[in-house]
Write a protein that holds these residues in place. Sequence first.
Motif, PDB file in Angstrom:
ATOM      1  N   ASN A 159       0.678   0.905   7.323  1.00  0.00           N
ATOM      2  CA  ASN A 159       0.009   1.152   6.045  1.00  0.00           C
ATOM      3  C   ASN A 159       0.784   0.545   4.872  1.00  0.00           C
ATOM      4  N   LEU A 160       0.044   0.341   3.780  1.00  0.00           N
ATOM      5  CA  LEU A 160       0.617  -0.196   2.543  1.00  0.00           C
ATOM      6  C   LEU A 160       0.805   0.898   1.491  1.00  0.00           C
ATOM      7  N   MET A 161       0.899   2.130   1.923  1.00  0.00           N
ATOM      8  CA  MET A 161       1.009   3.282   1.020  1.00  0.00           C
ATOM      9  C   MET A 161       2.248   3.168   0.137  1.00  0.00           C
ATOM     10  N   PRO A 162       2.108   3.288  -1.190  1.00  0.00           N
ATOM     11  CA  PRO A 162       3.275   3.228  -2.068  1.00  0.00           C
ATOM     12  C   PRO A 162       4.207   4.410  -1.824  1.00  0.00           C
ATOM     13  N   PRO A 163       5.492   4.216  -1.963  1.00  0.00           N
ATOM     14  CA  PRO A 163       6.451   5.312  -1.711  1.00  0.00           C
ATOM     15  C   PRO A 163       6.209   6.534  -2.587  1.00  0.00           C
ATOM     16  N   ALA A 164       5.666   6.327  -3.782  1.00  0.00           N
ATOM     17  CA  ALA A 164       5.478   7.452  -4.699  1.00  0.00           C
ATOM     18  C   ALA A 164       4.253   8.295  -4.371  1.00  0.00           C
ATOM     19  N   ALA A 165       3.387   7.832  -3.485  1.00  0.00           N
ATOM     20  CA  ALA A 165       2.182   8.587  -3.151  1.00  0.00           C
ATOM     21  C   ALA A 165       2.559   9.841  -2.357  1.00  0.00           C
ATOM     22  N   PRO A 166       1.855  10.958  -2.583  1.00  0.00           N
ATOM     23  CA  PRO A 166       2.198  12.197  -1.874  1.00  0.00           C
ATOM     24  C   PRO A 166       1.893  12.096  -0.387  1.00  0.00           C
ATOM     25  N   ASP A 167       2.669  12.821   0.433  1.00  0.00           N
ATOM     26  CA  ASP A 167       2.508  12.756   1.882  1.00  0.00           C
ATOM     27  C   ASP A 167       1.148  13.258   2.347  1.00  0.00           C
ATOM     28  N   ASP A 168       0.528  14.163   1.571  1.00  0.00           N
ATOM     29  CA  ASP A 168      -0.759  14.704   1.998  1.00  0.00           C
ATOM     30  C   ASP A 168      -1.942  13.939   1.400  1.00  0.00           C
ATOM     31  N   GLN A 169      -1.689  12.731   0.899  1.00  0.00           N
ATOM     32  CA  GLN A 169      -2.763  11.893   0.386  1.00  0.00           C
ATOM     33  C   GLN A 169      -3.609  11.392   1.550  1.00  0.00           C
ATOM     34  N   PRO A 197     -12.441   0.897  -5.414  1.00  0.00           N
ATOM     35  CA  PRO A 197     -12.301  -0.482  -5.899  1.00  0.00           C
ATOM     36  C   PRO A 197     -10.820  -0.835  -6.008  1.00  0.00           C
ATOM     37  N   PRO A 198     -10.454  -2.081  -5.730  1.00  0.00           N
ATOM     38  CA  PRO A 198      -9.032  -2.452  -5.703  1.00  0.00           C
ATOM     39  C   PRO A 198      -8.470  -2.776  -7.086  1.00  0.00           C
ATOM     40  N   VAL A 199      -9.018  -2.120  -8.092  1.00  0.00           N
ATOM     41  CA  VAL A 199      -8.596  -2.353  -9.481  1.00  0.00           C
ATOM     42  C   VAL A 199      -8.422  -1.000 -10.169  1.00  0.00           C
ATOM     43  N   PHE A 200      -8.308  -1.001 -11.487  1.00  0.00           N
ATOM     44  CA  PHE A 200      -8.159   0.231 -12.267  1.00  0.00           C
ATOM     45  C   PHE A 200      -6.871   0.975 -11.935  1.00  0.00           C
ATOM     46  N   ASP A 201      -5.782   0.234 -11.706  1.00  0.00           N
ATOM     47  CA  ASP A 201      -4.493   0.878 -11.470  1.00  0.00           C
ATOM     48  C   ASP A 201      -3.418   0.081 -12.195  1.00  0.00           C
ATOM     49  N   GLY A 202      -2.171   0.315 -11.864  1.00  0.00           N
ATOM     50  CA  GLY A 202      -1.063  -0.363 -12.528  1.00  0.00           C
ATOM     51  C   GLY A 202      -0.350  -1.314 -11.598  1.00  0.00           C
ATOM     52  N   PRO A 203       0.883  -1.670 -11.949  1.00  0.00           N
ATOM     53  CA  PRO A 203       1.626  -2.638 -11.139  1.00  0.00           C
ATOM     54  C   PRO A 203       1.930  -2.146  -9.723  1.00  0.00           C
ATOM     55  N   GLU A 204       1.833  -0.846  -9.503  1.00  0.00           N
ATOM     56  CA  GLU A 204       2.071  -0.318  -8.149  1.00  0.00           C
ATOM     57  C   GLU A 204       0.928  -0.691  -7.194  1.00  0.00           C
ATOM     58  N   ASP A 205      -0.241  -1.114  -7.764  1.00  0.00           N
ATOM     59  CA  ASP A 205      -1.394  -1.562  -6.980  1.00  0.00           C
ATOM     60  C   ASP A 205      -1.843  -0.508  -5.976  1.00  0.00           C
ATOM     61  N   LEU A 206      -1.854   0.750  -6.404  1.00  0.00           N
ATOM     62  CA  LEU A 206      -2.240   1.817  -5.487  1.00  0.00           C
ATOM     63  C   LEU A 206      -3.663   1.632  -4.982  1.00  0.00           C
ATOM     64  N   ASN A 211      -7.519   0.299  -0.883  1.00  0.00           N
ATOM     65  CA  ASN A 211      -8.727  -0.428  -0.512  1.00  0.00           C
ATOM     66  C   ASN A 211      -8.493  -1.239   0.759  1.00  0.00           C
ATOM     67  N   HIS A 212      -7.361  -1.934   0.820  1.00  0.00           N
ATOM     68  CA  HIS A 212      -7.017  -2.711   2.013  1.00  0.00           C
ATOM     69  C   HIS A 212      -6.922  -1.819   3.247  1.00  0.00           C
ATOM     70  N   GLU A 214      -8.188   1.118   3.790  1.00  0.00           N
ATOM     71  CA  GLU A 214      -9.449   1.743   4.187  1.00  0.00           C
ATOM     72  C   GLU A 214     -10.228   0.831   5.135  1.00  0.00           C
ATOM     73  N   ALA A 215     -10.132  -0.476   4.944  1.00  0.00           N
ATOM     74  CA  ALA A 215     -10.729  -1.419   5.893  1.00  0.00           C
ATOM     75  C   ALA A 215      -9.882  -1.533   7.155  1.00  0.00           C
ATOM     76  N   ALA A 216      -8.548  -1.572   6.976  1.00  0.00           N
ATOM     77  CA  ALA A 216      -7.642  -1.710   8.120  1.00  0.00           C
ATOM     78  C   ALA A 216      -7.769  -0.537   9.090  1.00  0.00           C
ATOM     79  N   PHE A 217      -8.212   0.610   8.603  1.00  0.00           N
ATOM     80  CA  PHE A 217      -8.386   1.782   9.468  1.00  0.00           C
ATOM     81  C   PHE A 217      -9.218   1.447  10.698  1.00  0.00           C
ATOM     82  N   TRP A 218     -10.279   0.654  10.508  1.00  0.00           N
ATOM     83  CA  TRP A 218     -11.183   0.378  11.621  1.00  0.00           C
ATOM     84  C   TRP A 218     -10.548  -0.510  12.680  1.00  0.00           C
TER      85      TRP A 218
END
Length: 348
Positions: A159-169, A197-206, A211-212, A214-218
Amino acid sequence: MGRFVWMICLLLAAPAAAEGLRVATYDPGLTRKGPGLLLRDIRRDDPQVLAAAQVIAAAAPDVILLTGIDWDHDGLALAAFAQVLGQAGHPMPHSFAARPNSGMPTGLDLDGDGRTGGAGDAQGFGQFTGQNAMAVLSRLPLGQVTDHTAALWRDLPGNLMPPAAPDDQRLSSTAHWDVPVLTDAGPLHLLAWSATPPVFDGPEDLNGRRNHDEAAFWLHHLPRAPFVLLGNPNLDIVDGEGRAQAMTALLDHAQDPQPKGTFQPEQTGANAGQGGDPALDTAVYDPAGPGNLRVDYAWPARGLRIIDSGVVWPAPGESLAATVEAASNHRLVWVDIDLDSMAAQAGR
């Protein structure tokens, strides 16, 4: 007499027309700003609701994934819309919907605005639980659904999950479902999702990272059975701002029929600078901003034979054009799949 017999023999020798299953995906714009408001509008014969039903009835799918419809606990809005669709001449008596992540409270300040309980603090963006959810309507019975919506983002391999994202996300911003459609040729699995949508965020690109993924899940949950990747990945793989690698990787397992509309608006503004075929676009956005994009997809598994495909986008003045425009900024996408190829892939 001899000529007549010869013609009859030709007709008897000709292969029968392939029997197809029409699968569609559509964001009908059936979301509102508060709980219960969609049901109110359906019961009031709201023109936008009626237009969405007319678009679906005109396309006449055997099964359709709706990626923009509010969910309620008792399924009242979906049942009411199905009734409207039946009145429009296309009954679809079978359905599935489940609570999405959109609007589901987390109790955390996920968007960093110093407050909790906002739309950006939910498991998926939403002003209330169930806003802008998903639903399946079908002419055919549905089998047992596998609901992956509760899967945690951290559990996705690579996964590409940012380090700052909570574990239960959770990974799904809306939902991930495997919905079997029960046909005479065996079940066809709808691998359904609607991504952030892969926009509406900051430099962390959350949002871009999510978005990436969610597709990779399959890539890790493809069934050993005929399937269609179906929904609103919210990414134009040619002209979008997000990360297209996961969508591209899915094409190792699925095929892109490249459904096209019969009309494309004048290519001005942002549209003029795009590299993709405008006939493939499925959503209308501000020409001063992103321009029109292809964000809605129906990709059957490799080995399934595609009879036909299309995007419901008639030219101005043509039948249904005004209705399509009044219903939603998205356009309905459909693909016809040969049932014999389904049976062959399923080993029947």
